[in-house]
Design an enzyme around this catalytic site. Structure first.
Site, PDB file in Angstrom:
ATOM      1  CB  CYS A 221      45.381  32.574  50.084  1.00 40.45           C
ATOM      2  SG  CYS A 221      44.308  31.187  49.647  1.00 40.45           S
ATOM      3  CG  HIS A 300      48.423  35.557  62.900  1.00 40.77           C
ATOM      4  ND1 HIS A 300      47.274  35.019  63.442  1.00 40.77           N
ATOM      5  CD2 HIS A 300      49.084  34.516  62.316  1.00 40.77           C
ATOM      6  CE1 HIS A 300      47.250  33.712  63.199  1.00 40.77           C
ATOM      7  NE2 HIS A 300      48.335  33.380  62.524  1.00 40.77           N
ATOM      8  CG  HIS A 384      50.553  49.665  39.293  1.00 41.98           C
ATOM      9  ND1 HIS A 384      49.863  49.865  38.126  1.00 41.98           N
ATOM     10  CD2 HIS A 384      51.731  50.335  39.170  1.00 41.98           C
ATOM     11  CE1 HIS A 384      50.596  50.622  37.317  1.00 41.98           C
ATOM     12  NE2 HIS A 384      51.719  50.928  37.930  1.00 41.98           N
ATOM     13  CG  HIS A 388      44.344  36.244  47.601  1.00 48.11           C
ATOM     14  ND1 HIS A 388      44.851  35.296  46.735  1.00 48.11           N
ATOM     15  CD2 HIS A 388      43.442  35.581  48.388  1.00 48.11           C
ATOM     16  CE1 HIS A 388      44.286  34.130  46.982  1.00 48.11           C
ATOM     17  NE2 HIS A 388      43.427  34.274  47.974  1.00 48.11           N
ATOM     18  CG  HIS A 417      37.830  35.644  33.228  1.00 47.97           C
ATOM     19  ND1 HIS A 417      38.469  35.309  32.048  1.00 47.97           N
ATOM     20  CD2 HIS A 417      36.495  35.533  32.974  1.00 47.97           C
ATOM     21  CE1 HIS A 417      37.572  35.014  31.136  1.00 47.97           C
ATOM     22  NE2 HIS A 417      36.368  35.136  31.663  1.00 47.97           N
ATOM     23  CG  ASN A 421      42.013  31.284  45.271  1.00 44.78           C
ATOM     24  OD1 ASN A 421      43.225  31.449  45.357  1.00 44.78           O
ATOM     25  ND2 ASN A 421      41.218  31.334  46.331  1.00 44.78           N
TER      26      ASN A 421
END
EC number: 2.3.1.-
Length: 489
Positions: A221, A300, A384, A388, A417, A421
């Site tokens: 993702c 990572h 802002h 994710h 909502h 995802n």
């Protein structure tokens, strides 16, 4: 992930952040030097200039070498300097209404499939109820069929609908022709056919033969930020170029039809979505661009076996394929976040926050002092936040650990909502939400942060170049007035 996820920060990541910060120091030091030379030169009289000229005429070799060094140095500086990367515009795919899966339809469909036992159906119901997903998230055409059609042809159809839908809107909004694009980066973690998705795009839009194309697979993702970082690096090499980044995930062949609990969760969370982003390094595009890329920081921690295996595609004991989520996922995500923000902090935080954080960190490391760890206030660095929308727990934990206010995570909660995802594209639906609400003002700083298998935590920082208005085809058109909605606990 708990509030004390910062104490064991490794100093090497602080050092890395300061390295990024100090790298342009030499260039910054040249500015006052040049100003000093100009001021001194302005005080010279005509007689002084004439005497200097006569003196230089007597040393032609010195003058030639001096000017040659200036020319060479200027050329090297111009060729090696970092080029600004502008986000001209982006678009998010809006699935058609007939693809919506209300909760009761989702559960009824799962029962009629006959793939899940009673315990699994009960588990799916509980997860869906607590997921934070609303009644308008969408599943691909193949999953609406009984039985489902998880074929390669159906998966390609989903990819074409999502990717072409986003790209058509992007090209229409920017008036950029596909043949003008010099760089194409596509990321889709679980569906990587042959020919590739990038080749599919090139074929559809008849892009030029020398386009630099990349297809990123299996990166989870957070691959959307990786794709942006790759496009940024390519834009440092190719002058006057456009780069397109396409971020998506494919659901059709990646539903799990077994009964292993850890592999059932993705069925409840992942939904159809995708985004296309147009980047440019052309100075002429600055005036029409929405944002400028300020930083991209990638972390990572896959060298650790637990982190490497916490999100894993595998087969269960019955040979059914799915994505398994480890119970340690949240703690591993916390470690990855800790590492990422420790590197990012020196780049974005005001000096007051950096000093407080650094002094506390050193005190704990050197003196083993029982000092409560200082959590930097990232609200001082960013206006802002696009976290994710991987799940309700992820958003909850980041809101708590970064001490954010409800409005800072509103875009993430509402995206989860409304769209579910959508993997790597979720951070773009969140940005579209912020724009649709009219909250993005010139000079605002935006932090996009995403987690992914491997395990990775990646950040992108953007600067708004103007008061940003939503572009045509914004996915929140027609429904933004209904948001934010009140979520049940």
């Amino acid at each position: 992930m708990s509030r004390d996820f910062l104490p064991s920060v490794n100093l090497k990541y602080v050092k890395l952040g300061y390295h990024y910060l100090i790298t342009p120091l030499f260039t910054l030091c040249l500015i006052p030097l040049m100003a000093f030379i100009i001021v001194q030169a302005s005080t010279l009289s005509l007689d002084d200039v004439h005497r200097l000229w006569l003196h230089l005429e007597q040393k032609p070799v010195t003058v030639t070498v001096f000017f040659a060094l200036i020319v060479v140095g200027s050329t090297i500086y111009i060729m090696s300097r970092t080029r600004s990367v502008y986000l001209v515009d982006y678009s998010c795919y809006l699935p058609p209404p007939h693809l919506k899966v209300e909760h009761h339809r989702f559960m009824e469909h799962c029962k009629l499939m006959g793939a899940f036992d009673g315990s699994s159906l009960e588990f799916l119901g509980k997860i869906l109820e607590r997921s934070g997903l609303g009644e308008e998230t969408c599943a691909p055409e193949a999953m609406h069929c009984l039985p489902p059609r998880p074929t390669t042809a159906a998966a390609r159809q989903e990819a074409e609908q999502v990717i072409f839908g986003a790209l058509d809107t992007l090209f229409a909004n920017t008036n950029v022709k596909p043949r003008d694009v010099g760089i194409l980066v596509v990321n889709c973690s679980l569906f990587n056919p042959t020919p590739s998705l990038s080749a599919m795009i090139i074929n559809k839009y008849k892009m030029r033969s020398n386009v630099k194309s990349f297809n990123l697979g299996g990166m989870g993702c957070s691959a959307g930020v990786i794709a942006i970082d790759l496009a940024k690096d390519m834009l440092q090499v190719l002058r006057n170029s456009y780069a397109i980044v396409v971020s998506t995930e494919n659901i059709t062949q990646n539903w799990y039809f077994g009964n292993k609990k850890s592999m059932l969760i993705p069925n409840c969370l992942f939904r159809v979505g995708g985004a296309a982003i147009l980047l440019s390094n052309k100075s002429a595009d600055q005036s029409r661009s929405k944002y400028k890329l300020v930083h991209a920081v990638r972390t990572h921690i896959g060298a650790d076996d637990k982190a490497f295996n916490c999100v894993r595609q595998e087969q269960d004991d019955d040979g059914k394929t799915g994505v398994s989520l480890s119970k340690e996922l949240m703690s591993i995500a916390g470690h990855a976040l800790k590492t990422n923000i420790t590197t990012l902090g020196p780049l974005v935080l005001p000096i007051s926050e950096q000093l407080l954080f650094f002094v506390t960190l050193v005190a704990k490391r050197l003196f083993n002092a029982k000092i409560k760890p200082y959590i930097p206030d990232f609200k001082l660095a960013f206006d802002h936040f696009c976290i994710h929308a991987g799940g309700r727990a992820v958003i909850d934990e980041l809101e708590k650990n970064l001490q954010l206010l409800p409005i800072h995570v509103e875009a993430s909660r509402m995206t989860l909502h409304r769209f579910g995802n959508t993997s790597s594209s979720s951070i773009w639906y969140e940005l579209a939400y912020t724009e649709a609400k009219g909250r993005m003002r010139k000079g605002d700083r935006l932090w996009q942060i995403a987690f992914g298998s491997g395990f990775k935590c990646n950040s992108a920082v953007w600067l708004a170049l103007k008061n940003v208005k939503p572009s045509a085809g914004n996915p929140w058109e027609g429904c933004i007035h209904r948001y934010p909605v009140k979520l049940t606990l």
